[in-house]
Motif scaffolding. Sequence first.
Motif, PDB file in Angstrom:
ATOM      1  N   UNK A 105      41.017  31.870  41.249  1.00 46.88           N
ATOM      2  CA  UNK A 105      42.062  32.537  40.465  1.00 46.88           C
ATOM      3  C   UNK A 105      42.693  33.693  41.246  1.00 46.88           C
ATOM      4  N   UNK A 106      43.999  33.899  41.095  1.00 44.24           N
ATOM      5  CA  UNK A 106      44.662  35.007  41.784  1.00 44.24           C
ATOM      6  C   UNK A 106      44.017  36.364  41.496  1.00 44.24           C
ATOM      7  N   UNK A 107      43.428  36.530  40.305  1.00 41.99           N
ATOM      8  CA  UNK A 107      42.735  37.788  40.000  1.00 41.99           C
ATOM      9  C   UNK A 107      41.551  38.008  40.935  1.00 41.99           C
ATOM     10  N   UNK A 108      40.850  36.940  41.301  1.00 42.96           N
ATOM     11  CA  UNK A 108      39.729  37.058  42.235  1.00 42.96           C
ATOM     12  C   UNK A 108      40.223  37.485  43.618  1.00 42.96           C
ATOM     13  N   UNK A 109      41.315  36.886  44.050  1.00 48.74           N
ATOM     14  CA  UNK A 109      41.893  37.268  45.336  1.00 48.74           C
ATOM     15  C   UNK A 109      42.322  38.736  45.305  1.00 48.74           C
ATOM     16  N   UNK A 110      42.969  39.151  44.241  1.00 48.19           N
ATOM     17  CA  UNK A 110      43.416  40.538  44.117  1.00 48.19           C
ATOM     18  C   UNK A 110      42.228  41.504  44.125  1.00 48.19           C
ATOM     19  N   UNK A 111      41.142  41.124  43.498  1.00 43.39           N
ATOM     20  CA  UNK A 111      39.949  41.975  43.495  1.00 43.39           C
ATOM     21  C   UNK A 111      39.386  42.128  44.905  1.00 43.39           C
ATOM     22  N   UNK A 112      39.391  41.041  45.671  1.00 42.92           N
ATOM     23  CA  UNK A 112      38.930  41.120  47.054  1.00 42.92           C
ATOM     24  C   UNK A 112      39.848  42.008  47.887  1.00 42.92           C
ATOM     25  N   UNK A 113      41.142  41.872  47.699  1.00 41.72           N
ATOM     26  CA  UNK A 113      42.104  42.721  48.416  1.00 41.72           C
ATOM     27  C   UNK A 113      41.842  44.174  48.078  1.00 41.72           C
ATOM     28  N   UNK A 114      41.662  44.492  46.813  1.00 41.93           N
ATOM     29  CA  UNK A 114      41.365  45.875  46.405  1.00 41.93           C
ATOM     30  C   UNK A 114      40.089  46.387  47.063  1.00 41.93           C
TER      31      UNK A 114
END
Length: 120
Positions: A105-114
């Motif tokens: 999910x894009x939310x998982x990717x965003x969490x990793x980026x953060x």
Amino acid sequence: MSVLIVESNPELARLWQRHLERQGRKVVTARTQHEAINMLQSEHVSIIVLDVVLEEGSALAVADYASYRYPDVRVVFVSSSNFFSDGSIFNHSANACAYIPTSAPPDDLAALVDHYEVHL
């Protein structure tokens, strides 16, 4: 700071880009090794989202160049294949910080980026 997404599938790159932009990030995209290297020569990036399998060029060459140009920048590798599912990507790329499937999910990717973002 900006995020560089290197992904051959333009629809997937746009999905991730829109999601990260909604969270206030500046995002630039590249589809090939050549485009990614050009971006890294002109853009200061804080993290790279890099597909392991590019249609044109080598993802590991992009990661190596990024390591040379920005030693502290981390790379989140993504892939739709199982080629590096054993974690060996971390043996091949010193700046690898995560490896997730493109179907995440894009939310998982965003969490990793953060989590891994480096403030240059």
